[in-house]
Write a protein that holds these residues in place. Sequence first.
Motif, PDB file in Angstrom:
ATOM      1  N   HIS A 167       0.468  -1.044  -0.024  1.00  0.00           N
ATOM      2  CA  HIS A 167       0.130  -0.179  -0.390  1.00  0.00           C
ATOM      3  C   HIS A 167       0.899   1.324   0.028  1.00  0.00           C
ATOM      4  CE1 HIS A 167      -2.770   2.849   1.034  1.00  0.00           C
ATOM      5  NE2 HIS A 167      -2.620   3.158   2.108  1.00  0.00           N
ATOM      6  N   TRP A 168       1.728   0.819   0.905  1.00  0.00           N
ATOM      7  CA  TRP A 168       2.686   2.345   0.778  1.00  0.00           C
ATOM      8  C   TRP A 168       3.844   3.177  -0.659  1.00  0.00           C
ATOM      9  CZ3 TRP A 168       4.924   0.905   5.828  1.00  0.00           C
ATOM     10  CH2 TRP A 168       4.275   1.064   7.130  1.00  0.00           C
ATOM     11  N   ILE A 169       3.821   1.416  -1.393  1.00  0.00           N
ATOM     12  CA  ILE A 169       5.286   1.947  -2.264  1.00  0.00           C
ATOM     13  C   ILE A 169       4.743   2.098  -3.504  1.00  0.00           C
ATOM     14  CG2 ILE A 169       7.135   0.841  -3.344  1.00  0.00           C
ATOM     15  CD1 ILE A 169       8.052  -0.883  -0.346  1.00  0.00           C
ATOM     16  N   LYS A 170       3.386   1.438  -3.304  1.00  0.00           N
ATOM     17  CA  LYS A 170       2.533   1.488  -4.746  1.00  0.00           C
ATOM     18  C   LYS A 170       2.737   1.730  -6.002  1.00  0.00           C
ATOM     19  CE  LYS A 170      -1.517  -0.674  -7.387  1.00  0.00           C
ATOM     20  NZ  LYS A 170      -2.655  -1.072  -7.367  1.00  0.00           N
ATOM     21  N   PRO A 171       2.436   3.391  -5.109  1.00  0.00           N
ATOM     22  CA  PRO A 171       2.479   4.434  -5.527  1.00  0.00           C
ATOM     23  C   PRO A 171       3.097   5.524  -6.216  1.00  0.00           C
ATOM     24  CG  PRO A 171       1.068   4.985  -3.902  1.00  0.00           C
ATOM     25  CD  PRO A 171       1.455   3.597  -3.841  1.00  0.00           C
ATOM     26  N   ALA A 172       4.328   4.769  -5.799  1.00  0.00           N
ATOM     27  CA  ALA A 172       5.781   5.541  -6.240  1.00  0.00           C
ATOM     28  C   ALA A 172       6.283   4.737  -7.071  1.00  0.00           C
ATOM     29  CB  ALA A 172       6.518   4.997  -4.940  1.00  0.00           C
ATOM     30  N   LEU A 173       5.645   3.439  -7.487  1.00  0.00           N
ATOM     31  CA  LEU A 173       6.634   2.479  -8.730  1.00  0.00           C
ATOM     32  C   LEU A 173       6.145   3.019 -10.262  1.00  0.00           C
ATOM     33  CD1 LEU A 173       7.031  -0.686  -6.632  1.00  0.00           C
ATOM     34  CD2 LEU A 173       8.950   1.231  -6.755  1.00  0.00           C
TER      35      LEU A 173
END
Length: 212
Positions: free
Chosen positions: A146-152
């Motif tokens: 949830h935390w990392i998905k938007p940055a990738l």
Amino acid sequence: MEIITRYFPNLTEKQLEQYAALQNLYAEWNEKINVISRKDVENLYERHVLHSMSIGKIVEFDPNDNVIDIGTGGGFPGIPLAILFPETQFHLMDSIGKKIRVVTEVAKEIGLDNVVAEQMRVEKAKKNNYDFAVTRAVAQTSKLYHWIKPALRKNKPSLVEKDEFKHGILALKGGDLKEELADFKHFFRLYNLSDMFEEEFFETKKILYVQI
């Protein structure tokens, strides 16, 4: 250092010099700012450096890849991976400023010009900016995703092959993950570090790859 060259025999002279410098640097910085336990300083190459480098046993980052290290702490796994992949860009993040200071100084001291260290929470990371995220299991897998998905950067489904690494998360984990992953709905693969390294420390250690 012998443990590093045993499992990574093809390192360049520059890489060997950079890895060799880490022992004294972390010992010195740990006296000022406690970033790892004293016992782990004595076992730095097994418990931190080689553990971090294990990601390089399953995936080879491309020169154009942009990798974010979430919750890097004292620079793990980011610093050892940045030495291993000198043409790949690494962005090391942590919410604690004193840890980022250590990372910045260590990277500067050994001449790592492919590392940027920043005090920041992952929620503030630039969207769709990174090819991979690496981390040493700062949270449960569902939270990490949830935390990392938007940055990738997102994968195009038609381009993702079964045995190919596309954009995703590479998390160093430990112990039994069955319960943690039981309700996780996204594609993942687990790799046992005991299949790569013979030391007892790695017996329960794993790499979790989650595709985005």
